[in-house]
Design a protein around this motif. Structure first.
Motif, PDB file in Angstrom:
ATOM      1  N   PRO A  39       0.314   3.847   5.232  1.00 47.80           N
ATOM      2  CA  PRO A  39       0.997   2.557   5.340  1.00 47.80           C
ATOM      3  C   PRO A  39       2.519   2.695   5.398  1.00 47.80           C
ATOM      4  CG  PRO A  39       0.117   2.886   3.119  1.00 47.80           C
ATOM      5  CD  PRO A  39      -0.389   4.015   3.943  1.00 47.80           C
ATOM      6  N   LEU A  40       3.119   1.877   6.249  1.00 51.38           N
ATOM      7  CA  LEU A  40       4.570   1.892   6.438  1.00 51.38           C
ATOM      8  C   LEU A  40       5.136   0.507   6.185  1.00 51.38           C
ATOM      9  CD1 LEU A  40       4.857   3.760   9.864  1.00 51.38           C
ATOM     10  CD2 LEU A  40       5.398   4.683   7.618  1.00 51.38           C
ATOM     11  N   ARG A  41       6.250   0.479   5.550  1.00 47.92           N
ATOM     12  CA  ARG A  41       6.996  -0.765   5.372  1.00 47.92           C
ATOM     13  C   ARG A  41       8.465  -0.396   5.462  1.00 47.92           C
ATOM     14  NH1 ARG A  41       4.052  -4.780   1.889  1.00 47.92           N
ATOM     15  NH2 ARG A  41       2.080  -3.858   2.395  1.00 47.92           N
ATOM     16  N   ASP A  84      -0.301  -1.042   8.721  1.00 47.13           N
ATOM     17  CA  ASP A  84      -1.388  -0.648   7.823  1.00 47.13           C
ATOM     18  C   ASP A  84      -2.702  -0.960   8.521  1.00 47.13           C
ATOM     19  OD1 ASP A  84      -2.691   0.282   5.589  1.00 47.13           O
ATOM     20  OD2 ASP A  84      -1.539  -0.942   4.179  1.00 47.13           O
ATOM     21  N   GLY A 141       0.805  -1.216   0.000  1.00 45.42           N
ATOM     22  CA  GLY A 141       0.000   0.000   0.000  1.00 45.42           C
ATOM     23  C   GLY A 141       0.829   1.252   0.000  1.00 45.42           C
ATOM     24  N   ALA A 142       2.154   1.087  -0.008  1.00 46.65           N
ATOM     25  CA  ALA A 142       3.013   2.266   0.096  1.00 46.65           C
ATOM     26  C   ALA A 142       4.158   2.156  -0.890  1.00 46.65           C
ATOM     27  CB  ALA A 142       3.583   2.366   1.510  1.00 46.65           C
TER      28      ALA A 142
END
Lengths: 677, 359
Positions: B204-206, B236, A369-370
């Protein structure tokens, strides 16, 4: 923690093989490190996580087994024949610090005989790694291993006033603990006292004065609940870590205290080692409030990705000792005193998940989503690392600690000191990466490495106004031959200009113009006049040169070693230069050589500076530098090769002759140097 | 009169004496053919070139001057053609002779011992920890993860409190923290950076966070007071424990080999709930009987879990809305497993012999 299979079987039926049981418990979060067979008994060695004091005993572990296989759990028997006057008539208990001590249960035993414990009990204790001491000590240890509640037995006749007062110690009070040490107490220490003085350090260790001896006839048994932080601070303060403190600081169960007292009474009565007076002296001023936990059905799916049947959820929670009551959207679950780690819905979801089995949760992949954020300076770092590799430097990593002595000699900032360093060699965070590199070079030289090229990408550490800074630095180290020696080329020692050339390669991607050389202010750990710095746009980018021979000798380094520090925060801060294409010349460049005799005081930079700007001048190169034979002392002979180039057309001989004449005249007028050709 | 002599005389005179252009060029050609009737050495090839094509004294220069340039107007086309034909053939022959001579010279050179090694060139080694890191990043980057490092000097808040360590809990002791004089500390894990990122960026973070971490451990073959950790986390609105499993299963298969299976065991970390340790099937033995897996067939490689709601809240995120997972492991240990390194201290000595194995 050692757990006996036969002891577990006192509380739950087990049909599985020891290996199967070990696997099942491991997969439920009770990690079995080893399954051993000792004297016909199966012993499990568990590694139990600090959040699960409830499972650090046989009954607690049996509860896990019961939950995994959904089998009934049998509690240890506390049925006991009591006789004589009520316990409360023989001893009193008062809690003056109800925050530190939430519950204190006393039990009184009389006519106690000092005899060895029965064989079955000694055997179980010994298999669990506990030495048998005497019947009362063994009983308390046995119940500790069985239900996890630490207890303590006092010689009732040695308690002044037959009284127990739980209070903070008064300043100046002391206590000789069972290990024979006299402890100075303060009001930070929770103590068990008699009518006069401290007799035990609460939850940690008893006192010698009230210890059970061979002469003891009357006993007061303590089963209490102490606040974990209070016990932890006391244990840490005295560096006194006991089985009791280990459990109390992880959190015991205040409802287990009366059961433990009764269980010890029952075992005492059963073994015929004493008389149990009727009743407990239970001091429980305020039952701690336990919350009502909400578990939403949808939250199980939200966190685990699967739906678990209601019956499964309720079965698991009930088996673990919870009492869930269901409603439309989920369950209300009162928290329980034996699982103080479970306070929230997510904690219950974890319980459901681990007993249901992590293996039964299907693996999925999350949707992306990122868009990833670019890593700052990643491109700069990748370029630098590739170049360092290409130049043949082996990447090393050294410890970020150095000694304060090294910090003083190599660093300019006050070093950041460690409060609890591992050793005096590592007592500060490095304020320079050079000593780390010198240690590595030294390591290699001691191992007779003829060719050493090391590079470390690391940080140095220093205080800043608000907190700390950790700027990146690249350190190079070189010693030995310039290249790995081979039959094809003569061996040559690495030198200043090799390092300088390497740094030029490393900096080139970041700089539009060649950096200027800095000869003032070179740190003193470099050899004087054998080191320099590089500066660009007013920023110092690097120091490099030979390590001061004095410093090297102190470290038993007997050959020149070269180090360089490249300040990556400054270099990367410039960003990668964007290359732009210029025109390529259509005709070759033309060169002329000039043979010069130069006084030592005039360096090469002065000569290029004196030449200065000239039309069509391409480059000025030192083709040969020579000292010695036929060259007078105090001078050196320089063969200067100068290239001229015009992009679109050839230069005529006449033009180049004019340029050469102009160059000679500049050297003559500006530096007084006469060219010989 | 030799033909060489004739080339030095104007063609008009020769014609008056009865010669004609065809015949003259015929004689000249015959002389040339005699000159190169045998295979020529490099030196003879050069002599041939000088005699015929020399700019000042070559025969063809002479005929050019005396025959062609001096020819009467009506003979010029004929003489020109003959001159050009002869020049073309001479040039071709001279070129061929030169090439033949060059070939001969190459053939005469001594043969090389191609089995001798080339001169030593060093290509620098990548440190094994870095090598493992690059491999891990290559797996996570395509999954959309960003990379961060964060400070090594941390506060108690970021290292413990924000990560849901109860202030008076044994879990803090278990970390064997190295403290600075002012109460700051050397991070014991990379997780503080998780908080820093969650504070400053929105889901959202990754992220993959990696870098040095520190413990007050006496150095030995399996302990080092400084080592490297890597952790990855994702936050998320709908990330599940199943997603954590899927991500890590993918990761260990890519890193340790496609046959690798992961086993998730419940465990405890203050900052995740539920928490798990991940064991992988031993990549070094097929029958669960090797030293590395201690005869168990499994190796514990990382810890992970769903980020505890308290951690999200401490970092300013609403746990009712967001959830996520996190996983962490020691890069040194991964490197040791993958590259068969039996002593962690080798990583930090800078021994060239050790490092060069990773060139």
């Amino acid at each position: 923690m050692r757990i006996l299979l036969s002891w577990l079987r006192d509380f739950v039926e087990i049909k599985e093989s020891p290996r199967e049981l070990a696997d099942a418990l491991t997969m439920a979060g009770m990690a079995v490190d080893a399954v051993e067979s000792e004297a016909g008994e199966t012993v499990f060695e568990f590694d139990i996580t600090s959040n699960r004091p409830d499972a650090m005993n046989h009954f607690g572990m049996a509860r896990e087994v019961a939950a995994i296989y959904r089998r009934p759990l049998r509690a240890p028997s506390t049925a006991c024949a009591e006789s004589g006057p009520p316990a409360a008539s023989k001893a009193s208990v008062a809690i003056q610090d109800p925050d530190g001590c939430v519950r204190y249960v006393g039990r009184v035993f009389t006519d106690v005989e000092a005899r060895p414990s029965p064989d079955w009990m000694r055997r179980r204790l010994e298999l669990c790694g506990i030495r048998s001491i005497n019947n009362l000590a063994d009983l308390t240890n046995y119940v500790l291993l069985e239900i996890g509640q630490p207890t303590h037995a006092f010689d009732l006749d040695r308690l002044a006033g037959a009284a127990i007062v739980v209070r903070r110690a008064r300043h100046g009070e002391t206590l000789v603990t069972l290990d024979g040490e006299e402890r100075d107490l303060t009001d930070g220490h929770l103590t068990i006292c008699d009518a006069e003085r401290p007799v035990a350090l609460a939850g940690v260790m008893g006192g010698q004065a009230s210890e059970i001896t061979a002469e003891t006839r009357n006993v007061l048994l303590e089963a209490a609940w102490f606040r974990p932080s209070v016990i932890r601070n006391a244990a840490r303060g005295f560096k006194l870590f006991t089985e009791a403190s280990h459990r109390f600081e992880r959190g015991a169960d205040w409802n287990a205290a009366p059961r433990a007292a009764d269980r010890i009474a029952a075992l005492l009565a059963r073994t015929g080692l004493g008389r149990v007076l009727p009743g407990q002296v239970d001091c429980f001023p305020q039952q701690p409030r336990l919350s009502l936990i909400r578990l939403e059905r949808t939250h199980i799916r939200r966190h685990l990705g699967i739906q678990v049947d209601d019956a499964e959820v309720e079965g698991i929670l009930s088996a673990l000792g919870f009492e869930p009551s269901s409603d439309k959207s989920g369950w209300s679950v009162p928290a329980v005193s034996h699982r103080l780690d479970v306070e929230r819905g997510i904690d219950l979801i974890e319980e459901v998940a681990r007993i249901h089995g992590f293996a039964n949760i299907p693996a999925t992949l999350p949707l992306v989503g990122a868009a990833p954020e670019p890593t700052p300076q990643a491109a700069e770092d990748a370029r630098m690392r590739a170049a360092v590799r290409g130049l043949g430097y082996d990447e090393t990593i050294g410890f970020a600690f150095i000694s304060s002595d090294e910090a003083g000699r190599f660093g300019s900032d006050d070093p950041v000191s460690l409060r609890n360093p591992l050793s005096q060699l590592w007592d500060v965070m490095r304020n320079s990466a050079v000593p780390t590199m010198v240690r590595a070079l030294e390591w290699n030289l001691r191992r007779n490495q003829p060719f050493v090229r090391l590079a470390e990408f690391g940080r140095v550490y220093r205080r800043s106004e608000a907190s700390y800074e950790e700027p990146g630095v690249l350190t190079l180290g070189a010693t030995g031959t310039a290249r790995q020696a081979s039959w094809a080329e003569p061996a040559r020692e690495v030198g200043f200009y090799d390092i300088k050339a390497d740094i030029a390669v490393l900096l080139a991607p970041f700089l539009a113009n060649a950096p200027s050389i800095v000869t003032e202010g070179v740190p003193t750990y470099y050899r004087k006049k054998h080191a320099a710095g590089l500066r660009s746009d007013g920023e110092l980018l690097a120091w490099f040169g030979e390590l001061d021979p004095e410093l090297a000798r102190e470290r038993k380094i007997r050959q020149p070693v070269w180090v360089a520090e490249i300040f990556l925060d400054k270099v990367y801060g410039k960003g990668l230069r964007r290359p732009t294409h210029g025109k390529l010349a259509k005709v070759p460049a033309v060169s002329r050589d000039f043979s010069l005799l130069v006084p030592d005081a005039i360096d090469f930079a002065s000569i290029t500076e004196a030449v200065g700007e000239m039309p069509d001048l391409d480059s000025v190169e030192p083709a040969e530098v020579f000292r010695g034979k036929n060259v007078p002392d105090g001078s050196y002979s320089l063969l200067l090769r100068v290239w001229w180039q015009r992009l679109d057309e050839s230069l005529t001989d006449e033009e180049v002759n004019e340029f050469a004449a102009e160059l000679r005249s500049r050297l003559q007028s500006r530096l007084g140097i006469t060219t010989r050709t | 009169m030799s033909i060489e002599h004739k080339t030095g005389r104007p063609i008009g005179e020769l014609i008056r004496e009865g010669e004609d252009p065809e015949q003259l060029y015929g004689e000249l050609r015959a002389a040339f053919e005699r000159d190169c009737s045998e295979a020529l050495t490099a030196q003879q090839g050069q002599a041939l070139r000088d005699r015929w094509l020399g700019r000042r004294s070559g025969l063809l220069s002479a005929t050019n001057d005396h025959w062609l340039k001096a020819a009467p107007r009506e003979l010029k086309p004929v003489v020109g053609k003959l001159q050009n034909l002869l020049r073309r053939d001479v040039e071709a022959a001279v070129k061929a002779a030169a090439e033949a001579a060059a070939r001969e010279q190459v053939q005469a050179e001594p043969e090389l011992d191609t089995t001798l090694p080339g001169p030593g060139r060093a290509y620098g080694a990548v440190h094994p920890v870095r090598l493992a890191l690059e491999e891990v990043l290559d797996i996570f980057r395509p999954l959309g993860y960003s990379v961060a490092e964060g400070p090594e000097i941390e506060t108690f808040f970021y290292n413990f409190e924000a990560l849901n360590f109860p202030p008076d809990h044994p879990a803090v002791d278990e970390m064997d923290t190295l403290f600075l004089e002012d109460g700051a500390l050397l991070r014991t894990h990379t997780s503080p950076c998780q908080i820093r990122i969650m504070e400053s960026e929105s889901p959202p973070l990754r992220y993959v966070v990696h870098g040095k971490v520190y413990r007050n451990d006496t150095p030995d073959a399996t302990h080092s007071p400084m080592f490297h950790q890597l952790e990855m986390f994702a936050v998320d609105e709908s990330i599940t424990f199943g997603d954590l499993k899927g991500t890590l299963e993918h990761f260990v298969r890519r890193f340790f080999g496609p046959q690798t299976q992961a086993r998730f065991r419940p465990s405890f970390f203050p900052f995740t709930e539920p928490s798990a340790e991940v064991d992988i099937t031993c990549p070094f033995c097929s029958d669960g009987a090797c030293r590395i897996c201690k005869q168990t067939g499994f190796i514990e490689v990382l810890g992970c879990g769903m980020i505890d709601p308290n951690v999200l809240r401490n970092a300013g995120l609403d746990p009712e809305r967001y959830q996520g997972f996190a996983a962490g492991f020691g890069l040194d240990r991964f490197a040791m497993l993958k590259y068969n390194i039996d002593d962690i201290l080798l990583m930090y000595q800078g021994d060239s012999r050790f490092l060069r194995q990773f060139r």
